[in-house]
Design an enzyme around this catalytic site. Structure first.
Site, PDB file in Angstrom:
ATOM      1  N   PHE A  63       0.810  -1.224   0.000  1.00 34.18           N
ATOM      2  CA  PHE A  63       0.000   0.000   0.000  1.00 34.18           C
ATOM      3  C   PHE A  63       0.837   1.264   0.000  1.00 34.18           C
ATOM      4  O   PHE A  63       0.343   2.333  -0.358  1.00 34.18           O
ATOM      5  CB  PHE A  63      -0.983   0.010   1.190  1.00 34.18           C
ATOM      6  CG  PHE A  63      -0.363  -0.319   2.505  1.00 34.18           C
ATOM      7  CD1 PHE A  63       0.346   0.622   3.231  1.00 34.18           C
ATOM      8  CD2 PHE A  63      -0.503  -1.599   3.032  1.00 34.18           C
ATOM      9  CE1 PHE A  63       0.916   0.302   4.456  1.00 34.18           C
ATOM     10  CE2 PHE A  63       0.045  -1.926   4.255  1.00 34.18           C
ATOM     11  CZ  PHE A  63       0.764  -0.972   4.976  1.00 34.18           C
ATOM     12  N   VAL A 119       2.504   6.504   4.421  1.00 33.89           N
ATOM     13  CA  VAL A 119       1.728   6.435   5.663  1.00 33.89           C
ATOM     14  C   VAL A 119       0.803   5.220   5.566  1.00 33.89           C
ATOM     15  O   VAL A 119       0.123   5.030   4.553  1.00 33.89           O
ATOM     16  CB  VAL A 119       0.884   7.718   5.871  1.00 33.89           C
ATOM     17  CG1 VAL A 119      -0.006   7.593   7.098  1.00 33.89           C
ATOM     18  CG2 VAL A 119       1.780   8.943   5.977  1.00 33.89           C
ATOM     19  N   GLY A 154       1.246   3.778  -3.205  1.00 37.12           N
ATOM     20  CA  GLY A 154       0.264   4.807  -3.556  1.00 37.12           C
ATOM     21  C   GLY A 154      -0.219   5.628  -2.384  1.00 37.12           C
ATOM     22  O   GLY A 154      -1.014   6.552  -2.559  1.00 37.12           O
ATOM     23  N   HIS A 155       0.258   5.342  -1.170  1.00 31.37           N
ATOM     24  CA  HIS A 155      -0.271   6.025   0.033  1.00 31.37           C
ATOM     25  C   HIS A 155       0.876   6.448   0.936  1.00 31.37           C
ATOM     26  O   HIS A 155       1.107   5.812   1.960  1.00 31.37           O
ATOM     27  CB  HIS A 155      -1.219   5.083   0.785  1.00 31.37           C
ATOM     28  CG  HIS A 155      -2.132   5.767   1.746  1.00 31.37           C
ATOM     29  ND1 HIS A 155      -1.811   6.013   3.058  1.00 31.37           N
ATOM     30  CD2 HIS A 155      -3.388   6.243   1.599  1.00 31.37           C
ATOM     31  CE1 HIS A 155      -2.825   6.591   3.668  1.00 31.37           C
ATOM     32  NE2 HIS A 155      -3.793   6.745   2.808  1.00 31.37           N
ATOM     33  N   PHE A 156       1.594   7.383   0.744  1.00 31.89           N
ATOM     34  CA  PHE A 156       1.606   8.354  -0.334  1.00 31.89           C
ATOM     35  C   PHE A 156       3.009   8.378  -0.924  1.00 31.89           C
ATOM     36  O   PHE A 156       3.976   8.292  -0.155  1.00 31.89           O
ATOM     37  CB  PHE A 156       1.255   9.742   0.200  1.00 31.89           C
ATOM     38  CG  PHE A 156      -0.132   9.822   0.802  1.00 31.89           C
ATOM     39  CD1 PHE A 156      -1.249   9.930  -0.008  1.00 31.89           C
ATOM     40  CD2 PHE A 156      -0.296   9.785   2.173  1.00 31.89           C
ATOM     41  CE1 PHE A 156      -2.525  10.020   0.550  1.00 31.89           C
ATOM     42  CE2 PHE A 156      -1.563   9.874   2.737  1.00 31.89           C
ATOM     43  CZ  PHE A 156      -2.680   9.990   1.928  1.00 31.89           C
TER      44      PHE A 156
END
Length: 148
Positions: free
Chosen positions: A46, A56, A49-51
């Site tokens: 994850f 995070v 894309g986050h971020f």
């Protein structure tokens, strides 16, 4: 010293990569309380894309990690159930709060206390901490279904 390692946890939870979010169980009182650990690494899928540039851990995944710890609390030490064929489901989330970001390199400590159980419905409180500081907390309700 782990009470349950990742191989034993896989016997209790049906989750697998990339969604198994509990690495170890550190302490447990069956059907009452459990403390688990999630090592948060830069390699988590994850984070791409986050971020980008400031990774995070999504708050919903912190709550999911707490929910997995709650399912372990409900089934750990129970020899009368077939943990390989039981799936736990969320039925509600209340009072979810997010206090600080969880980043790569953090060690997330997941503490779950069962507040009450009525038949096959549980209500629990979960608190996720990093370095002794609360990152997130929630009250969760869940039930189970035997899949065989």
């Amino acid at each position: 010293m782990a009470l349950l390692d990742i191989h034993q946890i896989r016997n209790y939870l049906p989750h697998r990569y990339p969604f198994l979010l509990v690495d170890r169980v550190l302490e447990a009182v069956p059907e009452e309380r459990l403390v688990a650990l999630k090592n948060v690494t830069y390699n988590e899928p994850f984070f791409t894309g986050h971020f980008p540039g400031r990774p995070v851990m999504p708050g919903v995944l912190i709550v999911e990690a707490l929910a997995q710890a709650a399912a372990l609390t409900a089934s750990y030490g129970r020899e009368d159930i077939d943990t390989q064929n039981r799936v736990y489901y969320f039925t509600g989330i209340d009072k979810a709060r997010f206090k600080q970001p969880v980043e790569p390199g953090d060690q997330l400590i997941l503490e779950v206390d069962i507040l009450r159980r009525i038949k096959n419905m549980w209500k629990c409180k979960g608190v996720a901490t990093v370095d002794g500081k609360v990152a997130a907390s929630a009250e969760m309700m869940f039930t189970f279904k035997d899949i065989v």
